[in-house]
Design an enzyme around this catalytic site. Sequence first.
Site, PDB file in Angstrom:
ATOM      1  N   THR A 129       0.840  -1.208   0.000  1.00  0.00           N
ATOM      2  CA  THR A 129       0.000   0.000   0.000  1.00  0.00           C
ATOM      3  C   THR A 129       0.868   1.249   0.000  1.00  0.00           C
ATOM      4  O   THR A 129       0.571   2.233  -0.686  1.00  0.00           O
ATOM      5  CB  THR A 129      -0.959   0.002   1.209  1.00  0.00           C
ATOM      6  OG1 THR A 129      -1.773  -1.159   1.154  1.00  0.00           O
ATOM      7  CG2 THR A 129      -1.844   1.234   1.204  1.00  0.00           C
ATOM      8  N   HIS A 134       2.929   5.879  -2.802  1.00  0.00           N
ATOM      9  CA  HIS A 134       4.158   6.581  -3.195  1.00  0.00           C
ATOM     10  C   HIS A 134       4.184   6.812  -4.705  1.00  0.00           C
ATOM     11  O   HIS A 134       4.444   7.925  -5.174  1.00  0.00           O
ATOM     12  CB  HIS A 134       5.373   5.754  -2.749  1.00  0.00           C
ATOM     13  CG  HIS A 134       6.681   6.308  -3.219  1.00  0.00           C
ATOM     14  ND1 HIS A 134       7.423   7.205  -2.469  1.00  0.00           N
ATOM     15  CD2 HIS A 134       7.391   6.098  -4.368  1.00  0.00           C
ATOM     16  CE1 HIS A 134       8.535   7.518  -3.137  1.00  0.00           C
ATOM     17  NE2 HIS A 134       8.531   6.858  -4.283  1.00  0.00           N
ATOM     18  N   GLU A 135       3.908   5.756  -5.464  1.00  0.00           N
ATOM     19  CA  GLU A 135       3.944   5.877  -6.928  1.00  0.00           C
ATOM     20  C   GLU A 135       2.854   6.822  -7.424  1.00  0.00           C
ATOM     21  O   GLU A 135       3.056   7.582  -8.370  1.00  0.00           O
ATOM     22  CB  GLU A 135       3.819   4.497  -7.584  1.00  0.00           C
ATOM     23  CG  GLU A 135       4.911   3.501  -7.220  1.00  0.00           C
ATOM     24  CD  GLU A 135       6.331   4.021  -7.463  1.00  0.00           C
ATOM     25  OE1 GLU A 135       6.550   4.793  -8.423  1.00  0.00           O
ATOM     26  OE2 GLU A 135       7.239   3.662  -6.687  1.00  0.00           O
ATOM     27  N   ASP A 144      10.842  12.211  -5.492  1.00  0.00           N
ATOM     28  CA  ASP A 144      11.341  11.490  -4.311  1.00  0.00           C
ATOM     29  C   ASP A 144      11.979  12.465  -3.333  1.00  0.00           C
ATOM     30  O   ASP A 144      12.521  13.507  -3.736  1.00  0.00           O
ATOM     31  CB  ASP A 144      12.389  10.451  -4.727  1.00  0.00           C
ATOM     32  CG  ASP A 144      11.770   9.253  -5.426  1.00  0.00           C
ATOM     33  OD1 ASP A 144      10.772   8.719  -4.917  1.00  0.00           O
ATOM     34  OD2 ASP A 144      12.282   8.868  -6.491  1.00  0.00           O
TER      35      ASP A 144
END
Length: 199
Positions: A129, A134-135, A144
């Site tokens: 998850t 994050h993606e 990032d």
Amino acid sequence: MLRKSPLLSLLTTAAAACLLSVAAPAAAGAATSAPQPRAQDDAAVQQTTLRYDDSRAGEFKDAVAAGAESWNASVDNVELVPAGPGEHAEITVIATDGWPQAVLGPVRPGGSVWIEFGRQAVREGHDPTRIAAHEMGHSLGLPDTKPGPCSQLMSGASGGVGCTNATPDAQERARVERLYGSGAASELPADGRVLVDAP
């Protein structure tokens, strides 16, 4: 001793009555015409709906849905929803065997970016998850922030294998709100770089 004329007394009384009849409504109007606070002083939220296609996300479909829900619960200016049959998806998620990677947005309605949900990260113990959220953060225009603490969603793998945080922090939320809010920032094109999220 001077006596008042009856006519003068009558005129004085009439003038006083007129003043009272004009002053009373004015006072009442002053009490009722004070500005009332408006219920909605804030500008309406400018929400952008982006669709994601998880038809090739394999075993990560649930993680993708949970990652999208994390963003939906965290920000107001953008909403991530599954694409229906025949609908254009701005974000396409594909399960792959390598490390996760994604095109850096911010993607706009009608645009197109992709996410590779790499199994390598899951095999090494990273939370699915968190990976999905994050993606999706990359799709929404966040780069990032490596190395970084687990509390930062965009620190990715540098947050550690035991990190399960899938919620963007205050700065990450604020940046996405700005990118999808009203004004010139909402017209920024997608960056287009591919970010690979290996440690």
